[in-house]
Design an enzyme around this catalytic site. Structure first.
Site, PDB file in Angstrom:
ATOM      1  N   ASP A   1      44.865  72.856  18.408  1.00  0.00           N
ATOM      2  CA  ASP A   1      44.629  71.653  17.609  1.00  0.00           C
ATOM      3  C   ASP A   1      45.649  71.604  16.485  1.00  0.00           C
ATOM      4  OD1 ASP A   1      42.491  71.123  19.198  1.00  0.00           O
ATOM      5  OD2 ASP A   1      40.965  71.693  17.743  1.00  0.00           O
TER       6      ASP A   1
ATOM      7  N   ASP B   1      35.553  63.216  27.867  1.00  0.00           N
ATOM      8  CA  ASP B   1      34.493  63.951  27.178  1.00  0.00           C
ATOM      9  C   ASP B   1      33.166  63.506  27.781  1.00  0.00           C
ATOM     10  OD1 ASP B   1      36.322  65.180  25.522  1.00  0.00           O
ATOM     11  OD2 ASP B   1      36.100  63.717  23.902  1.00  0.00           O
TER      12      ASP B   1
END
Lengths: 207, 292
Positions: free
Chosen positions: B19, B138
């Site tokens: 990230d 997701d």
């Protein structure tokens, strides 16, 4: 030595190819003008995406003829991925006429396989091509493709890989070598292949 | 021997996910031997040496300034690290995809923008080829107590309102906006549809499992892997190498994925990529052994 020429015909990201050669200490420049191929000490012919737009781009500006001429003239030449496929006579992808440097066709993988063939797969050298100098048989290289080259003359096959079927992942003859996988995305062994190309095919001619 | 006997020679991939915000990797532990564990280039090189098969960089910055910083990160990493690089997070248009590819990304993942504007995803796939377009999904199991999808989220003519909508047999729902917003779309049907739009790969995250370190959602992974003809990356829930082995196993009970993505277990040093690969190879999975 003059810089290696990377052919830019709008087919994909070329930056990593250039960076790979630079990492090895070899200067490399992009060329979209066919005239730049004539004096090149060596040519790298990368490519991603689909054959029909790639061939259209090559034929539109005369780059295809320049590629054929450079190979015929004996310029050391390294094709990568789509840059291998368009060297054959014809591709099943959009039933496209290709450059015809290598006899044979480009075929699509069996529909029951996951396509694209994406990831690291083993390459078994056939014969003793110098690009494999110091590269153990069965080394893994990174592939991303949905079609594969099927040369009609087995003498062109310098390495094979198996994905549902055994196919030519490296083709070579004389001054020409081409890989279906991406050496610039295959870590250390990939860089080794590019280095061997310069060491064994380019330098001996340049001096 | 089955017709696909040689199929197994394609190795299963291990993919660390990093990230990034403000040009720095977050969640990194203090890696031994690294001068700067927040530096994307150093971390990418570290994972390359450890045998990572690919890297995923996720831009978790929301601002447009952050986007420019991400372009710079991709440029610097791709100059130093010669394994495939997938970049995602906030990618909205074919123009965004082009900038990331030109910076040195090999694949670009779209998530929310692909759901809200499927034509944008299709346009990028048409322009740059399916091989560089990843659909990131997701997914969350249906039947929990969360709010239902806002009917205004999707355009009137969106397939998510018709064929892709959740039905009585649906088991997982697509969420967008970083997992905060339900869509009313069936995750398995969306995966199939996205492949039709031109996705060359599916990055599938189980929101139920993400962060729990107790294993991937193998049923979800298997359902999508069986439904689509392109590679699937399992994500969410990796706590140890045997979880990763389960996710990519083609055998009964396995997830059938082509790759396993993990963040925490690598970043915090519980397991190295090389250790994960050794265990997976010992379990009989086709793995590219780490070279160092």
């Amino acid at each position: 030595m003059e810089p290696i020429v990377i052919i830019d015909y709008g087919a994909g990201n070329l930056r990593s190819v250039q960076k790979a050669f630079e990492r090895l200490g070899h200067r490399a420049v992009f060329a979209s003008d066919p005239a730049a191929l004539a004096d090149a000490p060596a040519i790298v012919f990368p490519g991603q995406g689909a054959s029909p737009p790639a061939m259209a781009a090559l034929e539109r500006d005369g780059m295809g003829d320049a590629v054929r001429a450079a190979i015929a003239a004996g310029t050391p030449f390294f094709g990568v991925c789509l840059g291998l496929q368009v060297l054959l006579e014809r591709s099943e992808e959009g039933d496209t006429a290709c450059l015809g440097v290598i006899p044979g066709t480009v075929k699509r993988f069996d529909g029951r396989l996951k396509v694209p063939h994406m990831g690291w797969n083993a390459v078994e050298p056939r014969g003793e091509h110098p690009v494999f100098d110091g590269v153990p048989p069965g080394s893994y290289f990174y592939f991303v493709h949905s079609y594969y080259a099927a040369p009609s003359d087995e003498a062109w096959v310098a390495g094979t890989t198996t994905y549902g079927t055994e196919f030519a992942s490296v083709v070579a003859r004389g001054n020409l070598v081409a890989t279906q996988f991406h050496p610039e995305k295959s870590g250390e062994v990939g860089l080794r292949l590019y280095d061997n190309f310069v060491k064994h095919l380019v330098r001996p001619r340049a001096t | 021997m089955p017709w696909y006997a040689g199929y197994a020679m394609l190795t299963k991939r291990i993919i660390p996910c990093l990230d990034v915000t403000g040009g720095r990797v977050v969640k990194g532990r203090s890696f031994v031997g690294l001068r700067d564990a927040g530096d994307p280039v150093e971390l990418a090189a570290f994972y390359d040496r450890a045998g990572a098969d690919e890297l995923v960089f996720l831009d978790i910055t929301a601002s447009s300034d952050g986007r420019d910083t991400m372009i710079d990160v991709v440029k610097r990493v791709s100059e130093q690290v010669f394994i495939p690089l997938t970049v995602g997070g906030g990618v909205r248009s074919a123009a965004d995809v082009r900038r990331l590819l030109q910076a040195g990304a090999d694949k670009v993942a779209m998530n929310t923008a692909a759901v809200l504007d499927p034509a944008a995803f299709a346009e990028a796939a048409e322009a740059f080829g399916n091989q560089c377009m990843v659909i990131a999904i997701d997914a969350r199991r249906v039947g929990h107590d969360g709010p239902a999808a806002d009917p205004g989220l999707l355009a009137d003519d969106h397939p998510g309102r018709r064929g892709l909508a959740l039905g009585p047999d649906s088991r997982w729902e697509v969420y967008v906006h970083g997992g905060r917003t339900p869509t009313g779309i069936d995750a398995v049907k969306w995966a199939e549809y996205a492949v039709g739009l031109g996705a060359g790969e599916v990055l599938l995250t189980s929101m139920d499992r993400d962060g729990h370190l107790d294993g991937y959602d193998l049923e979800l992974t298997r359902a999508v892997a069986d439904a689509v003809p392109v590679p699937v990356i399992a994500s969410g829930g990796a706590g140890n190498p045997s979880h990763m082995a389960e996710a990519v196993s083609d055998g009964p009970g396995g997830g059938g994925a082509d790759a396993a993505l993990a963040a925490s277990i690598f970043h915090y040093g519980e397991f190295t990529v090389a250790e994960a690969k050794r265990q997976m190879a010992a379990a009989g999975l086709p793995i590219r052994e780490a070279t160092s």
